[in-house]
Design an enzyme around this catalytic site. Structure first.
Site, short mmCIF file in Angstrom:
data_model
loop_
_atom_site.label_atom_id
_atom_site.label_comp_id
_atom_site.label_asym_id
_atom_site.label_seq_id
_atom_site.Cartn_x
_atom_site.Cartn_y
_atom_site.Cartn_z
N ASP A 105 0.81 -1.22 0.00
CA ASP A 105 0.00 0.00 0.00
C ASP A 105 0.85 1.27 0.00
O ASP A 105 1.49 1.59 1.00
CB ASP A 105 -0.92 -0.01 1.22
CG ASP A 105 -1.92 1.12 1.20
OD1 ASP A 105 -2.12 1.72 0.12
OD2 ASP A 105 -2.50 1.42 2.25
N ASP A 130 -1.89 5.42 -6.38
CA ASP A 130 -2.16 4.58 -5.22
C ASP A 130 -2.26 3.10 -5.57
O ASP A 130 -3.15 2.69 -6.31
CB ASP A 130 -3.48 5.06 -4.57
CG ASP A 130 -3.79 4.28 -3.30
OD1 ASP A 130 -2.83 3.86 -2.61
OD2 ASP A 130 -4.97 4.09 -2.99
#
Ligand SMILES: *[C@@H]1O[C@H](CO)[C@@H](O)[C@H](O)[C@H]1NC(C)=O
Ligand SMILES: *[C@@H]1O[C@H](CO)[C@@H](O)[C@H](O)[C@H]1NC(C)=O
Length: 408
Positions: free
Chosen positions: A92, A280
């Site tokens: 992440d 992201d």
């Protein structure tokens, strides 16, 4: 001494002699990562959980780490403790804490030290679709973390899940976002940041640059190990041409993350003027400001599919799709028509119809001008190699052999 470390030392020596530490072409610190899609039909709508994450990213305050969908994403196998136990963690870039224990219980070994600090690593928007994401408090430990084949980080801070978590598919998160995102997560010392994996690799002398590079690829199966994470440099075998860098945007809240400025054109029509947003790895789809989404929908002639919530086009409209161009710095990154659609072989895995053609472009839910006008999720990153460079506050992209692939 581990072979990987001696190899690195040799490489660093060679590079110092060459007088250049700018780019490590073949970093020994590469980690294979697997893309997994395991959305249980009827309980988790992929778009809904993705949107909850985007909403949390937009509302970012220090200490508030966004939700993540554990049913879809890229997973790294990370060792913790000595002897190391392996945990499967979601990679992440939108959060910076590393935590374990959601499904595989954390095993304390001789290297595990409980710091006595409660750590709050997930902040959510309450619950949706029956999934609760709030009030998850973990215990901070420091422990030895092993990446890839024997690359060791000592005294790495990790959060250990003690009670219930909403994760059923993975053991936690490998947070490779900016270190400042950890502010506020140590409940007793909210003004302290927690050194990330990348920071510790650097401060422990294992990597010479605070850089993480990500290689993803378009995926047509539910689970496949086709990605690669490289710490400390880039892997020249994973991209084509050169990497172009763009500075981290100064616009908040995008600047809190791996945020950049970009504009978007569909064919030759500008649908989003230059504005700030983020890149992201923890978001599946592409999100753009409502005004841009409306323009995209009308230009493509797509309709909203009531089952998946995604835009859907007929095959005639698919054949007429134009390129979607992302103008970043002086470069243009092109998503071809095939790159704008969800892999058809995975349609039924997201509750869709096997014959439909779904688009990956979605509405961020607010008009442009909010400081977070796009999220380039991994459906974008599967087409371009990406480099997250902390020391130089910049993000880089390069084409790959999959940029124009017609895999979907
Ligand atoms: C898929 O998810 C369910 C729960 O959501 C879990 O029980 C199952 O083990 C998962 N399968 C894989 C292959 O991860
Ligand atoms: C990004 O765009 C904003 C305005 O939209 C501008 O102020 C800024 O200089 C641009 N560049 C960077 C690196 O933030």
């Amino acid at each position: 001494m581990f072979p990987a470390v001696s190899l690195l030392t040799t490489l660093l020596l060679a590079l110092s002699i060459a007088g250049s530490l700018v780019e490590v072409d073949t970093s020994p610190i590469t980690l294979p990562i697997a893309r997994r899609l395991n959305v249980s039909k009827g309980t988790t709508n992929l778009l809904q959980s993705d949107k909850a994450r985007v909403a949390a990213l937009k509302g970012s305050q220090t200490g508030s780490i966004p939700v993540i969908n554990d049913a879809a994403g890229y997973i790294a196998a990370v060792g913790v403790g000595s002897p190391a136990k392996t945990y499967n963690l979601i990679v992440d870039t939108g959060s910076s804490n590393t935590w374990v224990g959601a499904t595989t219980p954390y095993v304390k070994t001789s290297t595990s030290v409980n710091t006595g600090q409660p750590v709050s690593v997930i902040y959510g928007s309450g619950s949706f679709s029956g999934m609760a994401y709030n009030d998850i408090i973990r215990t901070e430990y420091t422990d030895t973390v092993t990446l890839g084949k024997g690359l060791i980080i000592t005294k790495q801070s990790i959060g250990v899940a003690s009670s219930s978590t909403s994760f059923t598919n993975v053991d936690g998160i490998l947070g490779i976002g900016p270190e400042d995102l950890t502010l506020g997560s140590l409940i007793k010392s909210p003004a302290k940041t927690i050194p990330t994996i990348t920071e510790n690799l650097f401060s422990q002398g294992t990597i010479s640059q605070k850089v993480v590079s990500v290689s993803f690829r378009p995926t047509t199966s539910q689970e496949t190990t086709n990605g690669e994470l490289t710490f400390g440099g880039t892997d020249a075998t994973k991209y084509i041409g050169s990497i172009a860098y763009t500075p981290i945007t100064t616009t908040k809240p995008a600047s809190t993350y791996w945020g950049i400025n970009e504009s978007i054109t569909y064919g030759s029509t500008t649908i989003l003027s230059s504005t700030a947003g983020i890149v992201d790895t923890g978001t599946t789809f592409l999100y753009i400001a409502t005004d841009a989404y409306t323009k995209y929908q009308s230009a493509t002639g797509a309709t909203v599919d009531s089952t998946t919530g995604l835009l859907v086009v007929s095959s005639a409209k698919y054949n007429a799709l134009k390129n979607l161009n992302f103008n970043i710095g002086s470069e243009t990154y092109v998503l071809t028509p095939n790159a704008q659609i969800w892999p058809r072989s995975l349609n039924t895995h997201i509750g869709g119809s096997s014959t439909a053609i779904y688009l990956i472009v979605n509405d961020i839910g607010t008009p442009s001008g909010q400081g977070m006008d796009f999220v380039n999720g991994y459906t974008f990153l599967e087409r371009f190699y990406s480099v997250f460079d902390t020391a130089n506050s910049r993000v880089g992209f390069a084409k790959t052999s999959y940029t124009d692939a017609t895999t979907n």
